[in-house]
Write a protein that holds these residues in place. Structure first.
Motif, PDB file in Angstrom:
ATOM      1  N   ALA A  11       0.899  -1.273  -0.029  1.00 27.76           N
ATOM      2  CA  ALA A  11       0.129   0.053  -0.064  1.00 27.76           C
ATOM      3  C   ALA A  11       0.763   0.809   0.024  1.00 27.76           C
ATOM      4  CB  ALA A  11      -1.147  -0.123   1.398  1.00 27.76           C
ATOM      5  N   TYR A  12       0.889   2.151  -1.647  1.00 26.30           N
ATOM      6  CA  TYR A  12       1.702   3.277  -1.300  1.00 26.30           C
ATOM      7  C   TYR A  12       1.325   4.314  -0.223  1.00 26.30           C
ATOM      8  CZ  TYR A  12       4.690   0.481  -4.500  1.00 26.30           C
ATOM      9  OH  TYR A  12       5.440  -0.492  -5.328  1.00 26.30           O
ATOM     10  N   LEU A  13       1.388   4.868  -0.156  1.00 25.59           N
ATOM     11  CA  LEU A  13       1.145   6.220   1.256  1.00 25.59           C
ATOM     12  C   LEU A  13       1.891   7.616   0.862  1.00 25.59           C
ATOM     13  CD1 LEU A  13       3.998   6.746   3.832  1.00 25.59           C
ATOM     14  CD2 LEU A  13       2.992   4.914   4.140  1.00 25.59           C
ATOM     15  N   TRP A  14       1.383   8.529   1.107  1.00 27.34           N
ATOM     16  CA  TRP A  14       2.520   9.831   0.812  1.00 27.34           C
ATOM     17  C   TRP A  14       2.367  10.324   2.398  1.00 27.34           C
ATOM     18  CZ3 TRP A  14      -1.829  13.848   2.353  1.00 27.34           C
ATOM     19  CH2 TRP A  14      -2.999  13.368   1.693  1.00 27.34           C
ATOM     20  N   VAL A  15       3.462  11.681   2.001  1.00 29.64           N
ATOM     21  CA  VAL A  15       3.925  11.898   3.730  1.00 29.64           C
ATOM     22  C   VAL A  15       3.175  13.460   3.754  1.00 29.64           C
ATOM     23  CG1 VAL A  15       5.282  12.541   5.854  1.00 29.64           C
ATOM     24  CG2 VAL A  15       5.880  10.395   4.126  1.00 29.64           C
ATOM     25  N   TYR A  16       1.712  13.042   4.356  1.00 28.85           N
ATOM     26  CA  TYR A  16       1.403  14.733   4.521  1.00 28.85           C
ATOM     27  C   TYR A  16       1.722  15.657   5.481  1.00 28.85           C
ATOM     28  CZ  TYR A  16      -2.022  13.296   8.264  1.00 28.85           C
ATOM     29  OH  TYR A  16      -2.847  12.604   9.410  1.00 28.85           O
ATOM     30  N   ASP A  17       2.628  15.408   6.069  1.00 33.77           N
ATOM     31  CA  ASP A  17       3.682  15.922   7.491  1.00 33.77           C
ATOM     32  C   ASP A  17       4.655  15.181   8.350  1.00 33.77           C
ATOM     33  OD1 ASP A  17       3.536  18.061   9.201  1.00 33.77           O
ATOM     34  OD2 ASP A  17       2.084  17.589  10.579  1.00 33.77           O
ATOM     35  N   ARG A  18       5.280  16.234   7.987  1.00 38.95           N
ATOM     36  CA  ARG A  18       7.266  16.229   9.028  1.00 38.95           C
ATOM     37  C   ARG A  18       6.588  16.964   9.564  1.00 38.95           C
ATOM     38  NH1 ARG A  18      12.030  18.016   8.883  1.00 38.95           N
ATOM     39  NH2 ARG A  18      13.705  16.515   8.685  1.00 38.95           N
ATOM     40  N   PHE A  19       7.110  16.721  10.414  1.00 40.10           N
ATOM     41  CA  PHE A  19       7.539  18.001  12.014  1.00 40.10           C
ATOM     42  C   PHE A  19       8.999  17.084  12.405  1.00 40.10           C
ATOM     43  CE2 PHE A  19       4.264  14.789  12.649  1.00 40.10           C
ATOM     44  CZ  PHE A  19       4.764  14.051  14.538  1.00 40.10           C
ATOM     45  N   ASP A  20       9.249  18.474  13.314  1.00 35.06           N
ATOM     46  CA  ASP A  20      10.662  18.889  14.166  1.00 35.06           C
ATOM     47  C   ASP A  20      10.513  18.396  15.136  1.00 35.06           C
ATOM     48  OD1 ASP A  20      12.550  18.515  11.622  1.00 35.06           O
ATOM     49  OD2 ASP A  20      12.177  20.844  12.204  1.00 35.06           O
ATOM     50  N   LEU A  21      10.975  17.488  15.482  1.00 36.97           N
ATOM     51  CA  LEU A  21      10.774  17.529  17.250  1.00 36.97           C
ATOM     52  C   LEU A  21      11.431  18.035  18.093  1.00 36.97           C
ATOM     53  CD1 LEU A  21      10.316  13.492  17.295  1.00 36.97           C
ATOM     54  CD2 LEU A  21       8.555  15.446  17.349  1.00 36.97           C
ATOM     55  N   PRO A  22      11.933  18.576  20.040  1.00 33.46           N
ATOM     56  CA  PRO A  22      12.241  18.871  20.737  1.00 33.46           C
ATOM     57  C   PRO A  22      13.862  17.769  20.404  1.00 33.46           C
ATOM     58  CG  PRO A  22      10.364  18.652  22.239  1.00 33.46           C
ATOM     59  CD  PRO A  22      10.415  18.338  20.326  1.00 33.46           C
ATOM     60  N   PRO A  23      15.707  18.452  21.043  1.00 35.96           N
ATOM     61  CA  PRO A  23      16.239  18.110  20.512  1.00 35.96           C
ATOM     62  C   PRO A  23      16.114  16.397  21.384  1.00 35.96           C
ATOM     63  CG  PRO A  23      16.688  20.135  20.921  1.00 35.96           C
ATOM     64  CD  PRO A  23      15.321  20.086  21.572  1.00 35.96           C
ATOM     65  N   TYR A  24      16.745  15.085  21.512  1.00 31.74           N
ATOM     66  CA  TYR A  24      16.994  14.239  22.031  1.00 31.74           C
ATOM     67  C   TYR A  24      15.331  13.480  22.557  1.00 31.74           C
ATOM     68  CZ  TYR A  24      21.489  15.064  22.427  1.00 31.74           C
ATOM     69  OH  TYR A  24      23.159  15.432  21.801  1.00 31.74           O
ATOM     70  N   ALA A  25      14.864  14.088  22.059  1.00 32.64           N
ATOM     71  CA  ALA A  25      12.774  13.081  22.218  1.00 32.64           C
ATOM     72  C   ALA A  25      13.043  11.611  22.105  1.00 32.64           C
ATOM     73  CB  ALA A  25      11.777  14.157  21.177  1.00 32.64           C
ATOM     74  N   LEU A  26      13.430  11.495  21.342  1.00 32.94           N
ATOM     75  CA  LEU A  26      13.420   9.721  21.104  1.00 32.94           C
ATOM     76  C   LEU A  26      14.131   8.947  21.909  1.00 32.94           C
ATOM     77  CD1 LEU A  26      12.253  10.231  17.455  1.00 32.94           C
ATOM     78  CD2 LEU A  26      10.789  10.667  18.808  1.00 32.94           C
TER      79      LEU A  26
END
Length: 202
Positions: free
Chosen positions: A179-194
């Motif tokens: 199932a092909y997808l399109w990324v409709y949103d890309r967003f930055d997170l706070p440093p080292y959040a993950l």
């Protein structure tokens, strides 16, 4: 108060303050797949889901139908098992019954404030056999200081959807498909959040 006593008191206060404001890595807070090699690069390019083991069932006396499948995100190599029951999955005169999203596991998304989790939402129209899947996922494989979040949506008709129906129940399945997808949103997170950083833990 002697100089030695005052020094000991200051040291004790500094130690207590450090303990209170410490930040400790807790791997249980890190979203799965975040550090998978090429996660960021693959997410920035046209990518796809892989739908596996799709099964649909509807007891005709029930207002809801059950849908389940395994979803592989090719960007981060993460597989989620989706198992849901919803009234919107029941065919209604050939019309799309609902535009509401159903959570992949039928559960409300409950997070502790500092956690990021991979969230998967689904729409399925039995009449047209159209499956729409939305997922939010995260990557920091390039540099943990600069994590990125993504929303992606696939929208496909399920091919070779085969059913066996009786007076009381309908059971259906389909072979695995991309199932092909399109990324409709890309967003930055706070440093080292993950990185599973949890403020206030000691």
């Amino acid at each position: 108060m002697s100089r030695l006593t005052r020094t000991a008191s200051v040291v004790a206060l500094l130690w207590h303050a450090t303990a209170v404001i410490s930040v400790e890595a807790d791997s249980s807070l890190a979203p799965p797949g975040h550090d998978f090699p090429l996660c960021s690069a693959r997410s920035e390019q046209p990518t796809s889901f892989r739908i596996r083991n799709l099964e649909y069932s509807h007891e005709k006396a029930s207002p809801a139908a059950h849908l389940e499948f395994d979803l592989l995100n090719n960007s981060n190599n993460l597989t989620r098992h989706c198992s849901m029951a919803d009234a919107s999955f029941v065919a209604a005169g050939g019309q799309v019954k609902s535009e509401a999203w159903t959570a992949c596991d039928n559960a409300d998304v409950v997070k502790i404030p500092e956690a990021y989790d991979v969230t998967t939402l689904v729409r399925f129209d039995r009449a047209s056999v159209n499956l729409v899947v939305n997922q939010t996922w995260y990557c920091d494989d390039v540099n943990p200081e600069y994590p990125i979040g993504f929303h992606g949506t696939s929208d496909d008709k399920v091919q070779n959807f085969t059913c066996i129906s009786t007076d009381t129940v309908e059971n259906c399945s389909a072979p695995d498909f991309g199932a092909y997808l399109w990324v409709y949103d890309r967003f930055d997170l706070p440093p080292y959040a993950l990185e599973g950083l949890s403020p206030g833990r000691s």
